[in-house]
Design an enzyme around this catalytic site. Structure first.
Site, PDB file in Angstrom:
ATOM      1  N   ALA A 169      43.368  80.230 -38.551  1.00 24.47           N
ATOM      2  CA  ALA A 169      44.540  79.655 -38.364  1.00 24.47           C
ATOM      3  C   ALA A 169      44.781  78.697 -37.260  1.00 24.47           C
ATOM      4  O   ALA A 169      45.393  77.679 -37.421  1.00 24.47           O
ATOM      5  CB  ALA A 169      45.679  80.667 -38.260  1.00 24.47           C
ATOM      6  N   HIS A 213      45.361  95.683 -25.764  1.00 23.51           N
ATOM      7  CA  HIS A 213      44.457  96.306 -26.487  1.00 23.51           C
ATOM      8  C   HIS A 213      44.808  96.942 -27.859  1.00 23.51           C
ATOM      9  O   HIS A 213      44.648  98.145 -27.821  1.00 23.51           O
ATOM     10  CB  HIS A 213      43.795  97.280 -25.486  1.00 23.51           C
ATOM     11  CG  HIS A 213      43.235  97.015 -24.126  1.00 23.51           C
ATOM     12  ND1 HIS A 213      42.865  97.813 -23.049  1.00 23.51           N
ATOM     13  CD2 HIS A 213      42.928  95.585 -23.891  1.00 23.51           C
ATOM     14  CE1 HIS A 213      42.899  97.062 -22.044  1.00 23.51           C
ATOM     15  NE2 HIS A 213      42.588  95.772 -22.423  1.00 23.51           N
ATOM     16  N   ALA A 266      39.693  94.804 -34.982  1.00 28.81           N
ATOM     17  CA  ALA A 266      40.102  95.948 -34.006  1.00 28.81           C
ATOM     18  C   ALA A 266      41.093  96.901 -34.819  1.00 28.81           C
ATOM     19  O   ALA A 266      41.542  98.136 -34.404  1.00 28.81           O
ATOM     20  CB  ALA A 266      40.951  95.295 -32.927  1.00 28.81           C
TER      21      ALA A 266
HETATM   22  C1  FAD Z   1      45.382  88.053 -23.139  1.00 24.27           C
HETATM   23  C2  FAD Z   1      44.323  88.938 -23.443  1.00 24.27           C
HETATM   24  C3  FAD Z   1      43.421  89.375 -22.581  1.00 24.27           C
HETATM   25  C4  FAD Z   1      42.247  90.384 -23.090  1.00 24.27           C
HETATM   26  N1  FAD Z   1      41.488  90.635 -22.280  1.00 24.27           N
HETATM   27  C5  FAD Z   1      40.398  91.538 -22.815  1.00 24.27           C
HETATM   28  C6  FAD Z   1      39.336  91.950 -21.902  1.00 24.27           C
HETATM   29  O1  FAD Z   1      39.238  91.448 -20.830  1.00 24.27           O
HETATM   30  N2  FAD Z   1      38.438  92.893 -22.227  1.00 24.27           N
HETATM   31  C7  FAD Z   1      38.486  93.215 -23.557  1.00 24.27           C
HETATM   32  O2  FAD Z   1      37.564  94.136 -24.146  1.00 24.27           O
HETATM   33  N3  FAD Z   1      39.425  93.042 -24.636  1.00 24.27           N
HETATM   34  C8  FAD Z   1      40.625  92.219 -23.988  1.00 24.27           C
HETATM   35  N4  FAD Z   1      41.544  91.793 -24.957  1.00 24.27           N
HETATM   36  C9  FAD Z   1      41.377  92.362 -26.375  1.00 24.27           C
HETATM   37  C10 FAD Z   1      40.287  91.681 -27.271  1.00 24.27           C
HETATM   38  O3  FAD Z   1      40.489  90.247 -27.082  1.00 24.27           O
HETATM   39  C11 FAD Z   1      40.682  92.202 -28.821  1.00 24.27           C
HETATM   40  O4  FAD Z   1      40.565  93.575 -28.841  1.00 24.27           O
HETATM   41  C12 FAD Z   1      39.769  91.329 -29.612  1.00 24.27           C
HETATM   42  O5  FAD Z   1      39.687  89.890 -29.230  1.00 24.27           O
HETATM   43  C13 FAD Z   1      40.197  91.892 -31.080  1.00 24.27           C
HETATM   44  O6  FAD Z   1      39.301  90.883 -31.991  1.00 24.27           O
HETATM   45  P1  FAD Z   1      39.617  90.995 -33.438  1.00 24.27           P
HETATM   46  O7  FAD Z   1      38.602  90.263 -34.146  1.00 24.27           O
HETATM   47  O8  FAD Z   1      40.146  91.979 -34.139  1.00 24.27           O
HETATM   48  O9  FAD Z   1      40.887  89.703 -33.328  1.00 24.27           O
HETATM   49  P2  FAD Z   1      40.845  88.272 -32.811  1.00 24.27           P
HETATM   50  O10 FAD Z   1      39.795  88.171 -31.834  1.00 24.27           O
HETATM   51  O11 FAD Z   1      42.297  88.258 -32.245  1.00 24.27           O
HETATM   52  O12 FAD Z   1      40.557  87.449 -34.007  1.00 24.27           O
HETATM   53  C14 FAD Z   1      41.525  87.335 -35.062  1.00 24.27           C
HETATM   54  C15 FAD Z   1      41.515  86.024 -35.442  1.00 24.27           C
HETATM   55  O13 FAD Z   1      42.348  85.791 -36.857  1.00 24.27           O
HETATM   56  C16 FAD Z   1      43.058  84.509 -36.884  1.00 24.27           C
HETATM   57  N5  FAD Z   1      44.275  84.893 -37.868  1.00 24.27           N
HETATM   58  C17 FAD Z   1      44.963  85.780 -37.699  1.00 24.27           C
HETATM   59  N6  FAD Z   1      45.922  85.701 -39.004  1.00 24.27           N
HETATM   60  C18 FAD Z   1      45.532  84.573 -39.614  1.00 24.27           C
HETATM   61  C19 FAD Z   1      45.958  84.048 -40.920  1.00 24.27           C
HETATM   62  N7  FAD Z   1      46.878  84.373 -41.659  1.00 24.27           N
HETATM   63  N8  FAD Z   1      45.121  83.035 -41.293  1.00 24.27           N
HETATM   64  C20 FAD Z   1      43.975  82.654 -40.569  1.00 24.27           C
HETATM   65  N9  FAD Z   1      43.481  83.288 -39.554  1.00 24.27           N
HETATM   66  C21 FAD Z   1      44.331  84.206 -39.158  1.00 24.27           C
HETATM   67  C22 FAD Z   1      43.715  84.388 -35.747  1.00 24.27           C
HETATM   68  O14 FAD Z   1      44.071  83.256 -35.175  1.00 24.27           O
HETATM   69  C23 FAD Z   1      42.224  85.012 -34.827  1.00 24.27           C
HETATM   70  O15 FAD Z   1      41.490  83.705 -34.453  1.00 24.27           O
HETATM   71  C24 FAD Z   1      42.383  90.858 -24.390  1.00 24.27           C
HETATM   72  C25 FAD Z   1      43.368  90.216 -25.462  1.00 24.27           C
HETATM   73  C26 FAD Z   1      44.106  89.230 -24.899  1.00 24.27           C
HETATM   74  C27 FAD Z   1      45.029  88.627 -25.951  1.00 24.27           C
END
Ligand code: FAD
Length: 611
Positions: free
Chosen positions: A36, A541, A575
């Site tokens: 997105a 988290h 996650a």
């Molecule tokens: C500010 C912040 C600080 C953090 N600090 C840490 C840290 O220091 N250490 C740590 O271990 N964890 C940290 N985390 C947590 C960690 O980043 C997340 O647990 C991890 O990124 C989750 O991975 P994911 O693949 O589940 O989701 P994400 O990495 O968030 O990826 C999901 C992706 O899907 C996309 N998406 C969502 N909906 C749609 C849609 N409808 N159409 C197309 N694309 C879509 C999003 O735009 C995003 O790019 C932090 C999180 C945040 C927000």
């Protein structure tokens, strides 16, 4: 633009780009990633470690908000999530923290074969290369993680203090068994000193292959199904530049949209609680009331302590940078650009500790704990009315086993040489203007909360940003009791002991709302609990909303990450599948989940009948 691919991965974040990279290793498979957000991989706000907070609140952040939190005085908390290539991994705090063996083994014991510590570790070890001050690039996975050289005395003070309190301080950060202080790596490249994440560590391999396609700035609205012979996912509907179209998946759609957006997409597609979906005019494809439930996150509190105002060398903090002092900023920039050193080159926040219930080895605390566990046993109040009794029991038994242990942690302590104040809305507040004091911040996180919340859509519009996000912080009575004991220990024991005790000013300034003296919390857990309700916030988290566990326990996906009741073509891998949240920060575990997910998907291709 092709309109058919073998795999469509929704979300180019931490998990999505790992999956895409591993699946495109097979040249016979075509893979589309739909993200997105934009590609900001060259943006310094992504790359320069010290700028990591700069993208929050911009168009690269989904900028969610929780509903008012009943147990936190009705406060609504901000909830950033990355909306850019690399997902939250492109704007997170870069702490690369491995979860515990006990945590992973508990996932497996819930009924998830192949997700125990041993199997998971094999996949997880493919994700990273570790560089320490003495060793370069150990292991060989794409994410570069670095334990920086120590250029101040604060790490020594941290370890000295924990050692004086009787805890081990030489823990291996990559092991699943840690009690005491630990130095974690940052997800930062040791050579360039820039963020290392799926967007620059995995993605380049995928992008170099002709069977990989990436669409950014494209919002997936919902999954498309063929229901003529069982429920089969056949593609997704998406919107780009105002036009809404469909793209087909010959084999599978994989949701990797993160803990908030993956359940949102499932619900918009007709998979969720039938009553909720019907009330919003959405046709029900699968009635599963557990979609969007079991939202788990770590509540925490942080206290900044003013440090003593002598000028002993080695105890500098990042406060002059936070105040925007031009000389300090210039020196830090010079060190970063010319030597790749200094405060801009690292998180400055990698000295941590994993600590059991304070005093657990004393008969008095053992007795109090036994009573506490008994009196809060089977507390179902306010912890998600859709929780299946079998899961509630398993969750409670897991948390009780950790609380009763003298080696498993219930509190996770983080330190930062500098001011860090979380305002009542959960956002980082500025350092007090005008002063020149220096601060040291200690935060404590409740590692294994029993409180569970939920995230659900409130309309049938994919572009509507208003979700009902309710982490339900501190709703389980045990959570506030355990967090209060750790906050009390932080304030009254840790901050006043050893070298830390010598460096922190006993009568100095504190974060707003923090007690005015070092012994304010002593013996009075009610005061601590009041302080927590007024000031605690949630870490970033979020986990659990498409949990991997047996359907009868509240599962959304099975151990192969396939969505229950969908005959073919739909998995979730991010996650959101964690049934029990990690002991600390989740990113490292998410990368491991994606590597494990890729192994499972590739293995399933070997057994699929063509056609
Ligand atoms: C500010 C912040 C600080 C953090 N600090 C840490 C840290 O220091 N250490 C740590 O271990 N964890 C940290 N985390 C947590 C960690 O980043 C997340 O647990 C991890 O990124 C989750 O991975 P994911 O693949 O589940 O989701 P994400 O990495 O968030 O990826 C999901 C992706 O899907 C996309 N998406 C969502 N909906 C749609 C849609 N409808 N159409 C197309 N694309 C879509 C999003 O735009 C995003 O790019 C932090 C999180 C945040 C927000």
């Amino acid at each position: 633009m092709a309109s058919e691919f073998d795999f469509i991965i929704v979300g180019g974040g931490c998990a999505g780009l790992v999956l895409a990279t591993r699946l495109t290793e097979d040249p016979s498979l075509s893979v589309l990633v739909i993200e997105a957000g934009e590609d900001l991989t060259a943006d310094p706000r992504v790359n320069v470690p010290a700028m990591w907070t700069q993208l929050q609140g911009t168009s690269a952040d989904w900028s969610f908000k929780t509903v008012p939190q009943k147990e936190l005085g009705g406060r609504e908390l901000s909830l950033p999530q990355g909306r850019l290539l690399g997902g939250s991994g492109a704007l997170n705090g870069m702490n690369f923290v491995v979860t515990s063996k006990a945590n992973l083994d508990a996932w497996s014991e819930l009924g998830n074969p192949g997700w125990d510590w041993e199997s998971f570790s094999k996949a997880f070890n493919k994700t990273y290369s570790l560089t320490t001050p003495s060793k370069h690039g150990e292991k060989g996975g794409p994410i570069q993680v670095t334990i920086p050289d120590e250029d101040s005395k604060w790490p020594e003070a941290w370890r000295d203090t924990w050692a004086g309190l009787g805890f081990p301080v030489d823990n291996n950060p990559m092991s699943g068994n840690i009690t005491g202080a630990v130095t974690y790596p940052d997800s930062i490249d040791p050579t360039t000193k820039t963020r290392s994440f799926s967007g620059n560590a995995y993605l380049p391999s995928a992008s170099s292959r002709p069977n990989f396609t990436l669409w950014t700035a494209t919002l997936v609205n919902k999954i498309v199904f063929d229901t003529s012979d069982g429920i089969v996912a056949t593609g997704v509907q998406y919107t780009k530049d105002g036009a809404t179209k469909t793209v087909s998946a010959r084999k599978e759609v994989i949701l990797s949209a993160g803990t908030i957006n993956s359940p949102k997409i499932l619900e918009l597609s007709g998979i969720g609680d039938a009553a909720l979906l019907r009330s919003l005019g959405i046709d029900v494809v699968v009635d599963n009331p557990h979609v969007g439930e079991n939202l788990q996150n770590h509540p925490f509190c942080a206290i900044s302590f003013e440090t003593v105002d002598d000028s002993e060398e080695g105890y500098d903090t990042i406060d002059s940078l936070s105040r925007g002092d031009t000389a300090a900023l210039g020196a830090a920039m010079e060190a970063y650009t010319t030597k790749k050193t200094g405060p801009f080159s690292k998180t400055n926040c990698n000295q941590m500790a994993h600590i059991p219930v304070p005093g657990i080895t004393t008969p008095q605390v053992r007795h109090e704990l036994t009573q506490l566990l008994e009196s809060t046993k089977h507390s179902q109040v306010n912890i998600g009315n859709k929780t299946a009794p079998a899961f509630a029991k398993a969750h409670e038994s897991f948390v009780h086993s950790l609380l009763n242990s003298a080696t498993e942690a219930s509190g996770y302590y983080l330190s930062l040489p500098g001011w860090a104040y979380y305002a009542p809305d959960g956002n980082l507040g500025p350092i007090p203007a005008g002063g020149s004091e220096r601060y040291f911040t200690i935060a404590v996180i409740l590692s294994h909360p029993l409180s569970r919340g939920s995230v659900h859509i409130t309309t049938s519009s994919p572009s509507d940003p208003h979700l009902a996000i309710d982490p339900n912080y501190l709703s389980h009575p045990l959570d506030i009791e355990i967090l209060a004991r750790h906050a009390q220990f932080l304030e009254s024991t840790l901050a006043t002991s050893g070298l830390l005790g010598e460096r922190l000013k006993l009568d100095g300034k504190r974060s707003p709302g923090a007690p005015p003296g070092p012994w304010a919390f002593e013996g009075d857990l009610d005061t601590v609990q009041k302080f927590l309700r007024e000031t605690a916030t949630g870490a970033m988290h979020y986990t659990g909303t498409c949990s991997m566990m047996p359907r009868g326990m509240g599962g959304v996906v099975d151990p192969e990450l396939k969505v229950y009741s969908v005959k073919r073509g739909l998995r979730v891998c991010d996650a959101s599948i964690m049934p029990l949240t990690t002991r600390g920060n989740p990113m490292a575990t998410v990368y491991g989940i994606a590597e494990r997910g890729a192994e499972i998907i590739k293995a399933s291709l070997q057994t699929q009948v063509p056609g």
